[in-house]
Scaffold this motif. Structure first.
Motif, short mmCIF file in Angstrom:
data_model
loop_
_atom_site.label_atom_id
_atom_site.label_comp_id
_atom_site.label_asym_id
_atom_site.label_seq_id
_atom_site.Cartn_x
_atom_site.Cartn_y
_atom_site.Cartn_z
N GLU A 225 15.02 8.95 13.23
CA GLU A 225 14.89 10.25 13.79
C GLU A 225 13.75 10.82 13.50
O GLU A 225 13.17 10.87 12.45
N ILE A 226 12.96 11.11 14.54
CA ILE A 226 11.68 11.70 14.42
C ILE A 226 11.74 13.26 15.23
O ILE A 226 12.33 13.15 16.38
N ARG A 227 11.46 14.14 14.50
CA ARG A 227 11.48 15.61 15.11
C ARG A 227 10.06 16.12 15.13
O ARG A 227 9.12 16.00 14.08
N VAL A 228 9.69 16.72 16.27
CA VAL A 228 8.39 17.52 16.44
C VAL A 228 8.93 18.88 16.86
O VAL A 228 9.36 19.03 17.81
N ARG B 161 5.43 21.05 13.35
CA ARG B 161 5.90 20.29 12.22
C ARG B 161 6.64 18.87 12.63
O ARG B 161 7.09 18.96 13.66
N VAL B 162 6.37 17.84 12.21
CA VAL B 162 6.87 16.44 12.35
C VAL B 162 7.49 15.96 11.18
O VAL B 162 6.83 15.98 9.83
N SER B 163 8.71 15.61 11.19
CA SER B 163 9.58 15.36 10.17
C SER B 163 10.40 13.74 10.53
O SER B 163 10.55 13.73 11.82
N ARG C 260 2.04 6.80 22.60
CA ARG C 260 1.92 7.71 23.72
C ARG C 260 2.94 8.75 23.63
O ARG C 260 2.53 9.98 23.91
N VAL C 261 4.20 8.45 23.26
CA VAL C 261 5.24 9.28 23.21
C VAL C 261 4.88 10.43 22.15
O VAL C 261 4.98 11.75 22.43
N LEU C 262 4.44 10.16 20.89
CA LEU C 262 4.24 10.89 20.09
C LEU C 262 2.99 11.92 20.10
O LEU C 262 3.17 13.04 20.00
N LEU C 263 1.94 11.06 20.50
CA LEU C 263 0.95 12.30 21.23
C LEU C 263 1.18 13.25 22.11
O LEU C 263 0.80 14.25 22.29
N ASN C 264 2.15 12.56 23.16
CA ASN C 264 2.56 13.67 24.28
C ASN C 264 3.36 14.95 23.50
O ASN C 264 3.18 16.02 23.95
N LEU C 265 4.11 14.45 22.32
CA LEU C 265 5.15 15.56 21.98
C LEU C 265 4.11 16.47 21.28
O LEU C 265 4.35 17.78 20.98
N TYR C 266 3.18 15.81 20.38
CA TYR C 266 2.16 16.78 19.69
C TYR C 266 1.48 17.59 20.49
O TYR C 266 1.23 18.78 20.29
N ASN C 267 0.92 17.13 21.59
CA ASN C 267 0.21 18.01 22.59
C ASN C 267 1.02 18.90 22.96
O ASN C 267 0.61 20.33 23.16
N ASN C 268 2.42 18.93 23.37
CA ASN C 268 2.98 19.75 23.86
C ASN C 268 3.56 21.09 22.96
O ASN C 268 3.38 22.22 23.37
N GLY C 269 3.45 20.49 21.59
CA GLY C 269 3.71 21.29 20.66
C GLY C 269 2.55 22.35 20.28
O GLY C 269 2.64 23.65 20.34
N GLY D 270 4.44 13.78 31.30
CA GLY D 270 4.42 13.52 29.86
C GLY D 270 5.87 13.29 29.33
O GLY D 270 6.33 12.38 28.87
N LEU D 271 6.52 14.34 29.61
CA LEU D 271 8.20 14.05 28.96
C LEU D 271 8.90 13.14 29.74
O LEU D 271 9.72 12.36 29.47
N SER D 272 8.48 13.01 31.22
CA SER D 272 9.47 11.80 31.86
C SER D 272 9.01 10.64 31.39
O SER D 272 10.05 9.76 31.25
#
Length: 120
Positions: A45-48, A34-36, A3-12, A80-82
């Motif tokens: 560490e995961i960066r979006v 970009r995801v790394s 859910r966290v990753l999906l939210n971060l991708y959607n925001n990007g 989402g971010l909260s």
């Protein structure tokens, strides 16, 4: 975590779409999300990262607060971010931070300890 990753991708994706809409005359702009991942000494560490609109400095300190959104009415709930922050920090003992330059994009950094505590 999904859910966290999906939210971060959607925001990007939202950020690059907004910049693309505003930059419709700039043919040189290429929307990028970009995801790394990186292994640190004691964490993963995961960066979006996106090259969208960036986060204005005036709201950067508020983005992890419940019900705060920069999206127009009806397009975002402000959860989402909260929720992502709570999942990362409270459930997994990690850290969630954001680096942004207005007009240049944003990078959201998730750090999870290698020895994650069990979810409660």
């Amino acid at each position: 975590m999904g859910r966290v990753l999906l939210n971060l991708y959607n925001n990007g994706f939202y950020a690059v779409q907004q910049r693309l809409t505003q930059a419709n005359t700039d043919q040189a702009y290429g929307p990028t999300v970009r995801v790394s991942t990186h292994r640190l000494d004691s964490a993963v560490e995961i960066r979006v990262q996106d090259n969208g609109m960036g986060i204005p400095g005036s709201v950067k300190d508020k983005i992890f607060q419940p019900f705060f959104t920069t999206k127009p009415s009806g397009e975002g709930t402000g959860l989402g971010l909260s929720l992502s922050y709570d999942i990362i920090t409270k459930s997994h003992g990690g850290q969630l931070s954001v680096k942004s330059q207005e007009g240049q994009g944003a990078t959201v950094v998730v750090q999870l300890p290698l020895s994650m505590r069990p979810m409660s």
